[in-house]
Design a protein around this motif. Structure first.
Motif, PDB file in Angstrom:
ATOM      1  N   MET A 116      35.334  22.498   8.564  1.00  0.00           N
ATOM      2  CA  MET A 116      35.094  22.562   9.979  1.00  0.00           C
ATOM      3  C   MET A 116      36.193  23.406  10.633  1.00  0.00           C
ATOM      4  O   MET A 116      37.368  23.251  10.314  1.00  0.00           O
ATOM      5  N   SER A 117      35.778  24.254  11.558  1.00  0.00           N
ATOM      6  CA  SER A 117      36.756  25.118  12.223  1.00  0.00           C
ATOM      7  C   SER A 117      37.588  24.305  13.215  1.00  0.00           C
ATOM      8  O   SER A 117      37.195  23.215  13.648  1.00  0.00           O
ATOM      9  N   GLY A 118      38.713  24.862  13.560  1.00  0.00           N
ATOM     10  CA  GLY A 118      39.573  24.212  14.537  1.00  0.00           C
ATOM     11  C   GLY A 118      38.884  24.048  15.883  1.00  0.00           C
ATOM     12  O   GLY A 118      39.033  23.027  16.554  1.00  0.00           O
ATOM     13  N   ARG A 119      38.125  25.061  16.282  1.00  0.00           N
ATOM     14  CA  ARG A 119      37.433  25.017  17.575  1.00  0.00           C
ATOM     15  C   ARG A 119      36.338  23.943  17.575  1.00  0.00           C
ATOM     16  O   ARG A 119      36.157  23.243  18.555  1.00  0.00           O
ATOM     17  N   GLU A 120      35.632  23.809  16.455  1.00  0.00           N
ATOM     18  CA  GLU A 120      34.605  22.761  16.341  1.00  0.00           C
ATOM     19  C   GLU A 120      35.241  21.382  16.466  1.00  0.00           C
ATOM     20  O   GLU A 120      34.748  20.523  17.199  1.00  0.00           O
ATOM     21  N   ALA A 121      36.341  21.180  15.760  1.00  0.00           N
ATOM     22  CA  ALA A 121      37.043  19.893  15.816  1.00  0.00           C
ATOM     23  C   ALA A 121      37.590  19.636  17.222  1.00  0.00           C
ATOM     24  O   ALA A 121      37.523  18.506  17.722  1.00  0.00           O
ATOM     25  N   GLU A 122      38.099  20.673  17.862  1.00  0.00           N
ATOM     26  CA  GLU A 122      38.629  20.521  19.216  1.00  0.00           C
ATOM     27  C   GLU A 122      37.527  20.097  20.187  1.00  0.00           C
ATOM     28  O   GLU A 122      37.728  19.203  21.016  1.00  0.00           O
ATOM     29  N   CYS A 123      36.374  20.720  20.082  1.00  0.00           N
ATOM     30  CA  CYS A 123      35.246  20.350  20.949  1.00  0.00           C
ATOM     31  C   CYS A 123      34.817  18.910  20.690  1.00  0.00           C
ATOM     32  O   CYS A 123      34.566  18.151  21.640  1.00  0.00           O
ATOM     33  N   LEU A 124      34.766  18.519  19.422  1.00  0.00           N
ATOM     34  CA  LEU A 124      34.417  17.125  19.102  1.00  0.00           C
ATOM     35  C   LEU A 124      35.442  16.149  19.659  1.00  0.00           C
ATOM     36  O   LEU A 124      35.084  15.070  20.129  1.00  0.00           O
ATOM     37  N   LEU A 125      36.694  16.526  19.606  1.00  0.00           N
ATOM     38  CA  LEU A 125      37.744  15.671  20.157  1.00  0.00           C
ATOM     39  C   LEU A 125      37.510  15.421  21.639  1.00  0.00           C
ATOM     40  O   LEU A 125      37.584  14.282  22.110  1.00  0.00           O
ATOM     41  N   TRP A 126      37.180  16.470  22.378  1.00  0.00           N
ATOM     42  CA  TRP A 126      36.929  16.303  23.811  1.00  0.00           C
ATOM     43  C   TRP A 126      35.663  15.493  24.063  1.00  0.00           C
ATOM     44  O   TRP A 126      35.604  14.706  25.010  1.00  0.00           O
ATOM     45  N   VAL A 127      34.649  15.661  23.217  1.00  0.00           N
ATOM     46  CA  VAL A 127      33.444  14.827  23.334  1.00  0.00           C
ATOM     47  C   VAL A 127      33.837  13.360  23.157  1.00  0.00           C
ATOM     48  O   VAL A 127      33.376  12.487  23.898  1.00  0.00           O
ATOM     49  N   SER A 128      34.705  13.086  22.197  1.00  0.00           N
ATOM     50  CA  SER A 128      35.126  11.702  21.944  1.00  0.00           C
ATOM     51  C   SER A 128      35.856  11.108  23.135  1.00  0.00           C
ATOM     52  O   SER A 128      35.915   9.889  23.281  1.00  0.00           O
ATOM     53  N   ARG A 129      36.382  11.968  23.985  1.00  0.00           N
ATOM     54  CA  ARG A 129      37.097  11.513  25.184  1.00  0.00           C
ATOM     55  C   ARG A 129      36.186  11.493  26.416  1.00  0.00           C
ATOM     56  O   ARG A 129      36.662  11.358  27.538  1.00  0.00           O
ATOM     57  N   GLY A 130      34.879  11.659  26.173  1.00  0.00           N
ATOM     58  CA  GLY A 130      33.909  11.515  27.252  1.00  0.00           C
ATOM     59  C   GLY A 130      33.645  12.755  28.072  1.00  0.00           C
ATOM     60  O   GLY A 130      33.035  12.663  29.139  1.00  0.00           O
ATOM     61  N   LYS A 131      34.076  13.896  27.601  1.00  0.00           N
ATOM     62  CA  LYS A 131      33.895  15.130  28.365  1.00  0.00           C
ATOM     63  C   LYS A 131      32.541  15.767  28.083  1.00  0.00           C
ATOM     64  O   LYS A 131      32.053  15.766  26.956  1.00  0.00           O
ATOM     65  N   SER A 132      31.942  16.347  29.119  1.00  0.00           N
ATOM     66  CA  SER A 132      30.682  17.088  28.966  1.00  0.00           C
ATOM     67  C   SER A 132      30.984  18.488  28.452  1.00  0.00           C
ATOM     68  O   SER A 132      32.144  18.937  28.438  1.00  0.00           O
ATOM     69  N   SER A 133      29.944  19.201  28.072  1.00  0.00           N
ATOM     70  CA  SER A 133      30.136  20.580  27.611  1.00  0.00           C
ATOM     71  C   SER A 133      30.741  21.442  28.707  1.00  0.00           C
ATOM     72  O   SER A 133      31.588  22.299  28.432  1.00  0.00           O
ATOM     73  N   ALA A 134      30.325  21.225  29.955  1.00  0.00           N
ATOM     74  CA  ALA A 134      30.889  21.989  31.072  1.00  0.00           C
ATOM     75  C   ALA A 134      32.382  21.682  31.231  1.00  0.00           C
ATOM     76  O   ALA A 134      33.200  22.599  31.429  1.00  0.00           O
ATOM     77  N   ASP A 135      32.741  20.403  31.132  1.00  0.00           N
ATOM     78  CA  ASP A 135      34.155  20.012  31.226  1.00  0.00           C
ATOM     79  C   ASP A 135      34.966  20.651  30.101  1.00  0.00           C
ATOM     80  O   ASP A 135      36.042  21.208  30.332  1.00  0.00           O
ATOM     81  N   ILE A 136      34.447  20.550  28.880  1.00  0.00           N
ATOM     82  CA  ILE A 136      35.148  21.094  27.715  1.00  0.00           C
ATOM     83  C   ILE A 136      35.322  22.597  27.878  1.00  0.00           C
ATOM     84  O   ILE A 136      36.390  23.149  27.604  1.00  0.00           O
ATOM     85  N   GLY A 137      34.265  23.259  28.349  1.00  0.00           N
ATOM     86  CA  GLY A 137      34.346  24.699  28.564  1.00  0.00           C
ATOM     87  C   GLY A 137      35.470  25.072  29.505  1.00  0.00           C
ATOM     88  O   GLY A 137      36.220  26.026  29.247  1.00  0.00           O
ATOM     89  N   GLN A 138      35.622  24.331  30.583  1.00  0.00           N
ATOM     90  CA  GLN A 138      36.706  24.610  31.528  1.00  0.00           C
ATOM     91  C   GLN A 138      38.073  24.337  30.906  1.00  0.00           C
ATOM     92  O   GLN A 138      39.018  25.080  31.123  1.00  0.00           O
TER      93      GLN A 138
END
Length: 66
Positions: free
Chosen positions: A1-23
């Motif tokens: 898994m790429s670092g960016r994929e893991a980073e996005c999953l981490l933010w999902v685990s913290r309740g962030k939406s895709s729009a939030d993660i993008g920002q």
């Protein structure tokens, strides 16, 4: 898994939406969705919640870290 994929999953685990993660990480929400979809495929799951569960269980992400 790429670092960016893991980073996005981490933010999902913290309740962030895709729009939030993008920002947070400087990407478009669609790009974030793409990273999450790739992570799901690599983990053999269908939803972002399942991906987070597998990611935490396998140690790929730690929602309480950092």
């Amino acid at each position: 898994m790429s670092g960016r994929e893991a980073e996005c999953l981490l933010w999902v685990s913290r309740g962030k939406s895709s729009a939030d993660i993008g920002q947070i990480v400087g990407l478009s929400p669609r790009t974030v969705d793409s990273y999450i979809e790739k992570a799901c495929a690599k983990l053999g799951v269908r939803t972002r919640i399942e991906a987070v569960a597998v990611g935490v269980r396998t140690g790929i992400i730690d929602p309480e870290d950092g």
